[in-house]
Design a protein around this motif. Structure first.
Motif, mmCIF file in Angstrom:
data_model
loop_
_atom_site.group_PDB
_atom_site.id
_atom_site.type_symbol
_atom_site.label_atom_id
_atom_site.label_comp_id
_atom_site.label_asym_id
_atom_site.label_seq_id
_atom_site.Cartn_x
_atom_site.Cartn_y
_atom_site.Cartn_z
ATOM 1 N N ASN A 123 -3.100 1.559 -11.939
ATOM 2 C CA ASN A 123 -3.007 0.098 -11.970
ATOM 3 C C ASN A 123 -1.578 -0.391 -11.751
ATOM 4 N N TRP A 135 -0.872 -0.001 -8.156
ATOM 5 C CA TRP A 135 -1.677 -1.016 -7.466
ATOM 6 C C TRP A 135 -1.019 -2.386 -7.515
ATOM 7 N N GLY A 145 -1.845 -5.509 -5.734
ATOM 8 C CA GLY A 145 -2.484 -6.319 -6.760
ATOM 9 C C GLY A 145 -1.888 -7.685 -6.947
ATOM 10 N N PHE A 199 -5.505 3.574 -2.192
ATOM 11 C CA PHE A 199 -5.413 2.162 -2.565
ATOM 12 C C PHE A 199 -6.017 1.277 -1.468
ATOM 13 N N ASN A 209 -9.154 -1.227 -1.857
ATOM 14 C CA ASN A 209 -9.113 -2.596 -1.345
ATOM 15 C C ASN A 209 -10.365 -2.917 -0.537
#
Length: 132
Positions: free
Chosen positions: A6, A9, A14, A101, A105
């Motif tokens: 996270n 990300w 993000g 990633f 997405n």
């Protein structure tokens, strides 16, 4: 491990996606009638900011109203948010480290197109539902 994913990300994609969802939500708050779609935008924006460890499931109580709402969502914000996911996913797939990633997405595109009738839950909740 989820926290590390996270954090990476947030840096790579993000935050950018979160800003897109918040901007869409603010624009959808302007006409009062579209506030329910703005709430959905904010909810998905938080998921786009910190996705690992959570998943999207269908709501059992969703009906025809959700489908009609999704058509309106698609016209107002869904297409633009899906384009943001595609662009970010392609950019992430340019590097070897970014490929997972980028794939994550691309997996978010369906909820960016049709968010109503969906629920974001912890992964552990879906495991318990499958086992129990």
């Amino acid at each position: 491990m989820r926290t590390l994913l996270n954090l990476i990300w947030v840096v790579l994609a993000g935050f950018w996606l979160f800003v897109c969802y918040v901007a869409a939500g603010i624009l959808l708050c302007l006409p009062i009638i579209t506030i329910p779609w703005a709430v959905a935008s904010f909810r998905i924006g938080v998921y786009a900011l910190w996705p690992f460890g959570r998943t999207v499931v269908d709501k059992r109580t969703a009906g025809v109203g959700s489908m009609l709402g999704n058509v309106i969502w698609l016209l107002l914000a869904g297409i633009w948010l899906a384009i943001a996911h595609v662009a970010t996913g392609i950019a992430l797939c340019v590097t070897i480290i970014g490929i997972p990633f980028g794939i994550a997405n691309f997996k978010m595109i369906p909820i960016s197109l049709m968010p109503l009738g969906k629920e974001i839950v912890p992964v552990s909740a879906t495991r318990r539902a499958l086992i129990g």
